[in-house]
Scaffold this active site. Structure first.
Site, PDB file in Angstrom:
ATOM      1  N   SER A 205       0.367  -1.204   0.062  1.00  0.00           N
ATOM      2  CA  SER A 205      -0.381   0.080  -0.017  1.00  0.00           C
ATOM      3  C   SER A 205       0.482   1.188   0.189  1.00  0.00           C
ATOM      4  O   SER A 205      -0.061   2.517   0.055  1.00  0.00           O
ATOM      5  CB  SER A 205      -0.645  -0.007   1.190  1.00  0.00           C
ATOM      6  OG  SER A 205      -1.504  -1.474   1.410  1.00  0.00           O
TER       7      SER A 205
ATOM      8  N   GLU B 115      -3.485  -0.015  -9.412  1.00  0.00           N
ATOM      9  CA  GLU B 115      -1.899   0.732  -9.029  1.00  0.00           C
ATOM     10  C   GLU B 115      -1.397   0.209  -9.903  1.00  0.00           C
ATOM     11  O   GLU B 115      -1.034  -0.678  -8.970  1.00  0.00           O
ATOM     12  CB  GLU B 115      -2.751   1.733  -7.749  1.00  0.00           C
ATOM     13  CG  GLU B 115      -1.406   2.975  -8.176  1.00  0.00           C
ATOM     14  CD  GLU B 115      -1.936   3.751  -6.770  1.00  0.00           C
ATOM     15  OE1 GLU B 115      -2.244   3.440  -5.819  1.00  0.00           O
ATOM     16  OE2 GLU B 115      -2.027   4.836  -6.432  1.00  0.00           O
TER      17      GLU B 115
ATOM     18  N   HIS C 124      -1.074  -2.731  -7.206  1.00  0.00           N
ATOM     19  CA  HIS C 124      -1.597  -2.066  -5.818  1.00  0.00           C
ATOM     20  C   HIS C 124      -3.528  -2.329  -6.502  1.00  0.00           C
ATOM     21  O   HIS C 124      -4.147  -1.244  -6.382  1.00  0.00           O
ATOM     22  CB  HIS C 124      -1.158  -0.669  -5.501  1.00  0.00           C
ATOM     23  CG  HIS C 124      -1.928  -0.082  -4.486  1.00  0.00           C
ATOM     24  ND1 HIS C 124      -2.392   0.750  -3.718  1.00  0.00           N
ATOM     25  CD2 HIS C 124      -2.326  -0.720  -3.007  1.00  0.00           C
ATOM     26  CE1 HIS C 124      -2.892   1.003  -2.887  1.00  0.00           C
ATOM     27  NE2 HIS C 124      -2.960   0.070  -2.361  1.00  0.00           N
TER      28      HIS C 124
ATOM     29  N   ASN D 223      -2.907   5.399  -1.647  1.00  0.00           N
ATOM     30  CA  ASN D 223      -2.966   6.132  -0.591  1.00  0.00           C
ATOM     31  C   ASN D 223      -2.577   7.239   0.186  1.00  0.00           C
ATOM     32  O   ASN D 223      -2.203   7.771   1.676  1.00  0.00           O
ATOM     33  CB  ASN D 223      -2.067   4.667   0.285  1.00  0.00           C
ATOM     34  CG  ASN D 223      -3.083   3.461   0.504  1.00  0.00           C
ATOM     35  OD1 ASN D 223      -4.585   3.458   0.744  1.00  0.00           O
ATOM     36  ND2 ASN D 223      -2.372   2.318   0.054  1.00  0.00           N
TER      37      ASN D 223
END
Ligand code: NAD
Length: 284
Positions: free
Chosen positions: A119, A152, A140, A190
């Site tokens: 992450s 991602e 991701h 994130n």
């Protein structure tokens, strides 16, 4: 697409979801975790998730059986020696991931790609512990993996264009939409999401509103489908804490200071849905 076999390291919240979508797309998958009960829990979760899709008439019983027949399990990394790609989804801890990648580099065939579902942790640093850094990349996925379209795709500084393209094609093959991001703490998703969740944790910690109140405000006021504290429970409070620490340390900026409640919740074993209790209770 020349990827036919996938190894997934970690059978937890994300790992079993990644296994499910790869197996449902017809790829052969080996799901690996450190203990037999962890892989068994992963398999049970996949089976219930496929049952929910049958109930919604999105797949048939035959589709479920076909997906399950594509899955093997293992408790050692050596079982991944012949796969075309490994997607690592073990606990969000840098030292652990560096050790796993060093080991994968030794056991996997030379042409295999090594992806991480991290992450927040630097892909460039992860790539750096292998002898095939141009074949290392971030993939991701979002939680819950079977429902969420985005992958991602994070390029380490060393990732080759060819490998990036292969990951792009693989993401589409399993029904996802890849979006490219550069390597930086928390990448894009994130970098934006976790500071908001951290601020919601501060608001709760300061007693400004109840967990339900905070979530209602963000749902009704901002049209978020789920409030930030319920989302934190879904992500896992240990994972939220790990990511905000990576942002704080990575940028050295006090705006990312972790709310003290994360440490307390993790110490108490309140990790969110996966442990039965977080900001909300799931065990009653
Ligand atoms: P989790 O705690 O649900 O599962 C982690 C799994 O890794 C556990 O089953 C654990 O036994 C296993 N594991 C630990 N050490 C291992 C090792 N040495 N070898 C093999 N398996 C090992 O965590 P999660 O939420 O699935 O997170 C996994 C990764 O995915 C993390 O990097 C996390 O940051 C990332 N991620 C999480 C979310 C989310 O919403 N939870 C979303 C996107 C990405």
């Amino acid at each position: 697409m020349n990827i036919k076999t996938v190894g997934v390291v970690g059978a937890g919240t994300m790992g079993n979801g990644i296994v499910q979508v790869c197996a449902a797309a017809g790829l052969k998958v080996i799901m690996q975790d450190i203990a037999e009960d962890a892989v068994q829990r992963g398999l049970d979760t996949i089976s219930s998730s496929l049952d929910r899709l049958i109930k919604k008439e999105k797949i048939t019983e035959a589709d479920k059986q076909a997906a399950l027949s594509n899955i093997e399990t293992a408790t050692s990394l050596e079982a991944l020696a012949d796969v075309d790609i490994v997607i690592e989804a073990a606990t969000e801890n840098e030292a652990l991931k560096l050790q796993i990648f060093e080991q994968l580099d030794k056991v996997c065939k030379p042409e295999a790609l090594l992806a991480s579902n991290t992450s927040s942790i630097s892909l460039t640093r992860i790539a750096g512990v292998t002898k095939r850094p141009e074949q290392v990349v971030g993939m991701h996925f979002m939680n819950p993996v079977p429902m969420m379209k985005l992958v991602e795709v994070i390029r380490a500084l060393q990732t080759s264009d060819e490998v990036y393209q292969q990951i792009h094609d693989l993401s589409e093959f399993i029904g996802k939409v890849p979006v490219e991001a550069k390597d930086s703490p928390g990448f894009v998703a994130n970098r934006i999401l976790i500071p908001m969740i951290n601020e919601a944790a501060y608001v709760y910690y300061e007693g400004l509103a109840s967990a339900e109140g905070i979530d209602e405000i963000m749902k009704l006021g901002m049209a978020h489908p789920m409030g930030p504290l319920m989302l934190a429970d879904l992500i896992g409070l240990d994972t939220c804490y790990a990511v905000i620490k990576v942002l704080h340390e990575g940028f050295g900026d006090s705006k990312y200071r972790p709310c003290p409640i994360w440490q307390q919740m993790v110490d108490a074993g309140y990790l969110g849905r996966k442990s039965g209790r977080g900001f909300y209770r799931y065990d009653e």
